[in-house]
Design an enzyme around this catalytic site. Structure first.
Site, PDB file in Angstrom:
ATOM      1  N   HIS A  48       0.824  -1.206   0.000  1.00 44.64           N
ATOM      2  CA  HIS A  48       0.000   0.000   0.000  1.00 44.64           C
ATOM      3  C   HIS A  48       0.860   1.258   0.000  1.00 44.64           C
ATOM      4  O   HIS A  48       2.016   1.262   0.458  1.00 44.64           O
ATOM      5  CB  HIS A  48      -0.930   0.007   1.205  1.00 44.64           C
ATOM      6  CG  HIS A  48      -0.201   0.094   2.522  1.00 44.64           C
ATOM      7  ND1 HIS A  48       0.265   1.283   3.044  1.00 44.64           N
ATOM      8  CD2 HIS A  48       0.143  -0.876   3.414  1.00 44.64           C
ATOM      9  CE1 HIS A  48       0.874   1.059   4.187  1.00 44.64           C
ATOM     10  NE2 HIS A  48       0.817  -0.242   4.447  1.00 44.64           N
ATOM     11  N   GLU A 175      -3.036  -7.255   6.530  1.00 41.97           N
ATOM     12  CA  GLU A 175      -1.834  -7.120   7.329  1.00 41.97           C
ATOM     13  C   GLU A 175      -1.886  -8.015   8.563  1.00 41.97           C
ATOM     14  O   GLU A 175      -2.966  -8.410   9.018  1.00 41.97           O
ATOM     15  CB  GLU A 175      -1.655  -5.654   7.750  1.00 41.97           C
ATOM     16  CG  GLU A 175      -0.400  -5.358   8.572  1.00 41.97           C
ATOM     17  CD  GLU A 175       0.903  -5.699   7.849  1.00 41.97           C
ATOM     18  OE1 GLU A 175       1.092  -6.885   7.506  1.00 41.97           O
ATOM     19  OE2 GLU A 175       1.738  -4.785   7.652  1.00 41.97           O
TER      20      GLU A 175
END
Length: 320
Positions: A48, A175
């Protein structure tokens, strides 16, 4: 087998043409590998872009700013942190790069499928890189997409049709969860309104059923990342982008690369930067093709997304 090969000459295959990859042929002790083309996929992993949590941890020099304190995790300002304006620009810059990156005999890189973590920062990154997704259920041949502006293909008399990729949200590539509030997610009922056209149909839970005060164990994250590869391997698409996170990638890539040259191993396993593109070739050995896809199972411990759990590990609750 998971390998990243630099182009050094020789004979490639049409599958990898102009993509910086090729198959290397030779006996086992030659330092080369032989893959069956139909067992390979090009997977482009993207971390990201810059989030507000990245800025805060850099500013304070510690991750303590990501602890929830004595309040519910979702009340923290960095809960499921968004991209910064700089992060949005990083994603747009990568979009521009892909529009001029040769791949598959074309002057740009296009994807059959984009898989994205359900956290806001990855969803925003995918939106700014790939733009409008193909409508879920719409056949590729009906999508109105065109080659990138300025490309040779776009300038051709009969414009090349390039369907937008399907953008599929999967919890498995989120994550490493727990402890840090940035790594929890909002309810899907809220997120889905911001990302029309993104396919959330394979997310099993509305609320975040995985976040808790304790960090997901290394062992679990290692196993989850391999389970994600098993799922990815069963997909029919051959050119896939995965928008995910640094710790997830560290746990994934750290399990591979022992047969690579030291420079390639270091390149594969190093920490990914914000909005970094890391492209690999994934090859299945065929030994797990018949096995069922493993599903993520929620934790049995109490969540602290919306409630205060006073059994948090010492030092993880910060007094006001």
């Amino acid at each position: 087998f998971f390998a990243h090969h630099k182009m050094t000459g020789g004979h490639g295959t049409n599958t990898m043409l102009n993509d910086g990859f090729q198959f290397k042929l030779g006996p086992p002790d030659s330092g080369f590998s032989l893959f069956l083309a139909d067992r390979t996929k090009k997977v482009h992993f993207i971390r990201h872009a810059e989030g507000h949590h990245n800025v805060e941890t850099a500013k304070t020099g510690t991750n303590k700013c990501l602890w929830r304190g004595d309040k519910p995790a979702r009340d923290h300002p960095l809960w499921d942190a968004r991209l910064t304006p700089n992060g949005i620009q990083q994603a747009k810059d990568l979009r521009a790069y892909l529009a001029t990156r040769p791949s598959g005999g074309r002057s740009f890189t296009a994807f059959d499928l984009v898989v994205v973590s359900p956290l806001i920062r990855t969803l925003e990154t995918a939106l700014h890189i790939f733009g409008r997704p193909r409508t879920p259920g719409l056949p590729a041949f009906m999508d109105p997409g065109l080659a990138p502006k300025g490309s040779v293909e776009r300038k051709m008399q009969s414009e090349m049709r390039v369907p937008a990729p399907r953008i599929l949200v999967r919890e498995e590539c989120r994550e490493r969860w727990g402890e840090y509030v940035c790594d929890g997610r909002r309810p899907i009922r809220e997120i889905i309104k911001e990302f029309p056209g993104f396919d959330f149909s394979e997310v099993a839970f509305d609320e975040d059923m995985f976040y808790e005060d304790e960090r997901e164990s290394d062992e679990h994250c290692y196993d989850r990342s391999v389970a994600f590869l098993e799922w990815l391997n069963k997909r029919p698409e051959k050119c896939i982008a995965v928008v995910t996170h640094s710790s997830f990638l560290r746990h994934l890539f750290g399990q591979f690369g022992d047969t690579l040259a030291s420079d390639d191993k270091a390149s594969l396993q190093r920490l990914a930067g914000n909005c970094e593109l890391r492209s690999v070739v994934m090859c299945s050995h065929g030994s797990k093709e018949s096995q069922a896809i493993r599903r993520m199972v929620p934790t049995k411990r109490d969540s602290t997304v919306s409630n205060i759990n006073f059994s948090a590990p010492p030092g993880k609750r910060i007094k006001n």
